[in-house]
Enzyme design. Structure first.
Site, mmCIF file in Angstrom:
data_model
loop_
_atom_site.group_PDB
_atom_site.id
_atom_site.type_symbol
_atom_site.label_atom_id
_atom_site.label_comp_id
_atom_site.label_asym_id
_atom_site.label_seq_id
_atom_site.Cartn_x
_atom_site.Cartn_y
_atom_site.Cartn_z
ATOM 1 N N LYS A 155 0.983 -1.257 0.171
ATOM 2 C CA LYS A 155 0.176 0.091 -0.236
ATOM 3 C C LYS A 155 0.356 1.153 0.065
ATOM 4 O O LYS A 155 1.544 1.675 1.136
ATOM 5 C CB LYS A 155 -1.351 0.199 1.288
ATOM 6 C CG LYS A 155 -1.727 1.163 1.587
ATOM 7 C CD LYS A 155 -2.182 1.496 2.478
ATOM 8 C CE LYS A 155 -2.124 2.622 3.389
ATOM 9 N NZ LYS A 155 -2.302 4.197 2.246
ATOM 10 N N GLY A 162 6.829 5.619 7.808
ATOM 11 C CA GLY A 162 6.010 6.655 8.160
ATOM 12 C C GLY A 162 6.115 7.187 9.437
ATOM 13 O O GLY A 162 7.429 7.049 10.147
ATOM 14 N N SER A 163 4.982 8.245 9.541
ATOM 15 C CA SER A 163 4.889 8.836 11.051
ATOM 16 C C SER A 163 5.026 8.367 12.669
ATOM 17 O O SER A 163 4.458 7.169 12.202
ATOM 18 C CB SER A 163 3.637 10.028 11.057
ATOM 19 O OG SER A 163 2.378 9.285 11.462
ATOM 20 N N GLY A 183 2.811 4.561 12.959
ATOM 21 C CA GLY A 183 3.569 3.251 13.059
ATOM 22 C C GLY A 183 3.248 2.073 14.814
ATOM 23 O O GLY A 183 2.670 1.118 14.168
ATOM 24 N N GLU A 186 10.164 2.117 10.510
ATOM 25 C CA GLU A 186 11.019 2.798 10.403
ATOM 26 C C GLU A 186 9.719 4.530 10.855
ATOM 27 O O GLU A 186 9.110 4.648 9.903
ATOM 28 C CB GLU A 186 11.783 2.826 8.688
ATOM 29 C CG GLU A 186 12.315 1.492 9.639
ATOM 30 C CD GLU A 186 12.929 1.853 9.764
ATOM 31 O OE1 GLU A 186 13.389 2.003 10.606
ATOM 32 O OE2 GLU A 186 13.806 0.225 10.331
ATOM 33 N N CYS A 214 13.429 11.738 6.425
ATOM 34 C CA CYS A 214 12.925 11.740 7.660
ATOM 35 C C CYS A 214 14.670 11.412 8.424
ATOM 36 O O CYS A 214 14.394 12.133 9.933
ATOM 37 C CB CYS A 214 12.893 9.821 7.744
ATOM 38 S SG CYS A 214 13.984 9.185 6.714
HETATM 39 P P1 NAP Z 1 1.814 8.557 7.289
HETATM 40 O O1 NAP Z 1 0.532 9.758 7.827
HETATM 41 O O2 NAP Z 1 2.101 7.624 9.085
HETATM 42 O O3 NAP Z 1 1.789 7.116 6.020
HETATM 43 C C1 NAP Z 1 2.591 6.698 5.820
HETATM 44 C C2 NAP Z 1 1.656 5.094 5.347
HETATM 45 O O4 NAP Z 1 1.500 5.028 6.042
HETATM 46 C C3 NAP Z 1 1.083 5.747 4.166
HETATM 47 O O5 NAP Z 1 1.044 5.302 3.315
HETATM 48 C C4 NAP Z 1 -0.178 5.502 5.160
HETATM 49 O O6 NAP Z 1 -1.158 5.949 4.341
HETATM 50 C C5 NAP Z 1 -0.566 4.472 5.765
HETATM 51 N N1 NAP Z 1 -1.024 4.489 6.409
HETATM 52 C C6 NAP Z 1 -1.302 5.559 8.174
HETATM 53 N N2 NAP Z 1 -2.032 5.033 9.102
HETATM 54 C C7 NAP Z 1 -2.441 3.409 8.404
HETATM 55 C C8 NAP Z 1 -2.526 3.094 9.614
HETATM 56 N N3 NAP Z 1 -3.101 2.814 10.843
HETATM 57 N N4 NAP Z 1 -2.977 1.437 9.214
HETATM 58 C C9 NAP Z 1 -1.934 1.105 7.465
HETATM 59 N N5 NAP Z 1 -1.568 2.011 6.950
HETATM 60 C C10 NAP Z 1 -1.464 3.511 7.687
HETATM 61 O O7 NAP Z 1 3.367 9.230 7.198
HETATM 62 P P2 NAP Z 1 3.567 10.333 6.319
HETATM 63 O O8 NAP Z 1 3.400 11.988 6.299
HETATM 64 O O9 NAP Z 1 3.058 9.504 4.812
HETATM 65 O O10 NAP Z 1 4.982 9.842 5.694
HETATM 66 C C11 NAP Z 1 5.767 11.522 6.461
HETATM 67 C C12 NAP Z 1 6.448 10.792 7.888
HETATM 68 O O11 NAP Z 1 7.317 9.560 7.731
HETATM 69 C C13 NAP Z 1 7.335 11.565 9.018
HETATM 70 O O12 NAP Z 1 6.998 11.327 10.785
HETATM 71 C C14 NAP Z 1 9.259 11.079 8.141
HETATM 72 O O13 NAP Z 1 9.778 11.193 9.723
HETATM 73 C C15 NAP Z 1 8.236 9.740 8.276
HETATM 74 N N6 NAP Z 1 9.673 8.806 7.317
HETATM 75 C C16 NAP Z 1 10.246 7.715 8.012
HETATM 76 C C17 NAP Z 1 11.492 7.222 7.573
HETATM 77 C C18 NAP Z 1 12.480 6.615 8.349
HETATM 78 O O14 NAP Z 1 12.792 6.128 7.675
HETATM 79 N N7 NAP Z 1 12.368 6.328 8.829
HETATM 80 C C19 NAP Z 1 11.486 7.269 5.986
HETATM 81 C C20 NAP Z 1 10.596 8.220 5.567
HETATM 82 C C21 NAP Z 1 9.694 8.942 6.708
HETATM 83 P P3 NAP Z 1 -2.411 7.278 3.061
HETATM 84 O O15 NAP Z 1 -1.496 8.192 2.831
HETATM 85 O O16 NAP Z 1 -3.972 6.375 2.891
HETATM 86 O O17 NAP Z 1 -3.012 7.854 4.721
#
Ligand code: NAP
Length: 494
Positions: free
Chosen positions: A187, A240-241, A245, A261, A295
């Site tokens: 996804k 993701g966030s 996570g 992550e 990130c």
């Molecule tokens: P996000 O809102 O957490 O979403 C990430 C992914 O997870 C999206 O595909 C989202 O779907 C999905 N998702 C969210 N809640 C979910 C749930 N309850 N069940 C299943 N899937 C779910 O993060 P973002 O705004 O896309 O990305 C930014 C964040 O990613 C920042 O916090 C950044 O630090 C982090 N990040 C971390 C790394 C690392 O390697 N540590 C790398 C890159 C980014 P939808 O799009 O449909 O909401």
């Protein structure tokens, strides 16, 4: 080379894309779609993607489960061949896929192209590395017995990814999952699904068998639980966030392995002996490249009192030289924020910063010629930031730097570690013993010395500590294979 994916349908000039489930390109059962908007020009709809339902996600999980038995027995050289062919496909389409990426999430075209090529390199890396990833043989007393371990695939794994590296993050999860014999439900972010679609298209074109890789686009609220909570899903690799996570991590059963992550609040320490010009480059590249949406992006600069004034002056002068504008235009340093939500978040934190610290520059919404309706914000710097302030503690994920004064190495380390996160951290210094001490003392999964907090190799492990990573399994490199396998110990007598 031709595109294998079923030709997307074009209605009023906008292409409609499908899911890939059980080897078929299929529309969402809802019949509805989500518009993928260009953040540099919100009148440009990049494509319409399926607004999938839980039912679609369940079909994808079932398809992955049905494909597992055959895929795990498929010779590893055949699995590797598919990854290599998909890598060729990405290379061959790098220019057009880079345009797709820049259009859907805003990063400069040269970085988007690099990401496509790096994703191809990741597939090739795992095609080779996976073929020598094996168990061990154990010495023991019985001459008529051999004792060894096998690394078995887990089964169905879920891959859930964000919009900031929309091809390379999926590639570094999907490639090790496939080479070790797992089947995948993928996804992508519903804000930037086209790049993940292109990766799926590459693997489909390379001949991946039906059901081995399934692509389901849809909002987290609609499809998230249907992908993550079934018992048959044996592992979830999520980027993701931290909030999302940790929610997923807590909501799954003990039989589901998770690799999360997550966010960061990454520090750069500037020591008094640092080359200040280099330190400024580290702050600017780490803090503002990808519009602060990495990130591993730098968000806190802990600068020694003795050089704070000189560093700040150089930093502000350097920021004036940065070009902000569309990622499609060569020479622009900073593109738009990727989504309307990011824009709103960044502007909100700029207001918070103005209330709690001393504002130095930036943080303005840019409109007018060259910016149009895009989500552009000028790079912001705040100074006199203290540890209790929200801009020092919370992940903003935008072009905002918080300058924090420190008076010694010990003070800098204490403040750098005073955070719930621990993804990446950097130091600028010429002192070899401080370099060594920093690598030991800092609480972070990735440590950089005279390099930006951003960036990581595909062949080295990557991940964080504390709330930046919930898993003991690292991504990338050889370590990235471990997550997708379990160890079986075999005692074989004659
Ligand atoms: P996000 O809102 O957490 O979403 C990430 C992914 O997870 C999206 O595909 C989202 O779907 C999905 N998702 C969210 N809640 C979910 C749930 N309850 N069940 C299943 N899937 C779910 O993060 P973002 O705004 O896309 O990305 C930014 C964040 O990613 C920042 O916090 C950044 O630090 C982090 N990040 C971390 C790394 C690392 O390697 N540590 C790398 C890159 C980014 P939808 O799009 O449909 O909401």
């Amino acid at each position: 080379m031709t595109l294998l994916a079923e030709k997307p349908q074009r209605t009023s000039g906008v292409e409609s894309f499908k899911n890939y489930i059980g080897g078929e390109w299929v529309a969402a059962s809802s019949g509805e779609s989500i518009d993928n908007i260009n953040p540099a020009d919100t009148s440009d709809i990049v494509g319409r993607f399926p607004a999938s339902t839980a039912q679609d996600a369940e079909s994808a999980v079932r398809a992955a489960a049905s494909a597992f038995a055959a895929w795990r027995k498929t010779p590893i050289s055949a699995r590797a061949r598919i990854l290599n062919k998909a890598a060729d496909y990405l290379d061959a389409h790098a220019d057009s896929f880079a345009v797709d990426m820049t259009r859907e999430m805003g990063k400069p075209l040269n970085l988007a192209r690099d990401e496509i090529l790096r994703s191809a390199q990741t597939l090739r890396f795992y095609a080779v590395e996976g073929q020598s990833f094996a168990g061990e043989v154990f010495p023991q007393d019985d001459a008529g017995m051999i004792v060894y371990t096998e690394r078995e695939p887990l089964g169905v794994v879920a891959v859930i990814t964000p919009w900031n590296f929309p091809t390379s993050i999926p590639a570094r999860k999907i490639a090790p999952a496939l080479i070790t014999g797992n089947t995948v439900v993928f996804k992508p972010s519903s804000d930037a699904p086209l790049s993940g679609y292109r990766l799926t298209e590459a693997l489909a074109a390379a001949g991946i068998p039906k059901g081995v890789l399934n692509f389901v686009n849809g909002s987290a609220g609609d499809v998230g639980a249907a992908i993550t909570t079934p018992q048959i899903v044996r592992a979830i690799s999520f980027t993701g966030s931290t909030a999302a996570g940790e929610h997923i991590h807590r909501s799954v059963g003990i039989t589901t392995r998770t690799q999360m992550e997550l966010g960061g609040k990454n520090p750069l320490i500037v020591m008094a002996d640092a080359d200040l010009d280099q330190a400024v480059e580290l702050a600017v590249k780490g803090g503002f490249s990808l519009t602060g949406q990495a990130c591993t992006g730098t968000s806190r600069v802990l600068v020694m009192r003795a050089v704070k004034a000189a560093f700040t002056e150089k930093l502000l002068a350097r920021i004036k030289t940065l070009k902000i504008g569309s990622g499609m235009t060569a020479g622009n340093d900073i593109g738009p924020l990727a989504t309307a939500k990011q824009l709103e978040t960044v502007l909100r934190y700029v207001e918070i910063g103005k209330r709690e610290a001393k504002w130095l520059t930036g943080g303005d919404r840019l409109t007018g010629p060259g910016y149009g309706s895009g989500y552009y914000v000028s790079p912001a710097v705040f100074t006199d930031v203290t540890q209790s302030m929200r801009i020092a503690r919370e992940e903003i994920f935008g072009p905002v730097l918080a300058l924090i004064e420190v008076e010694s190495y010990e003070d800098a380390i204490a403040k750098a570690n005073d955070t719930e996160y621990g993804l990446s951290a950097a130091i600028a210094t010429r002192n070899p013993s401080l370099m060594h001490a920093f690598a030991r003392d800092i609480e972070a999964g990735t440590v950089k010395i005279n390099r930006t907090t951003t960036g990581n190799l595909i062949n080295a492990p990557f991940g964080g500590v504390k709330h930046s990573s919930t898993s003991t399994f690292r991504e990338s490199g050889r370590a990235g294979l471990e997550f997708y396998t379990q160890i079986k110990t075999v005692y074989r007598g004659i």
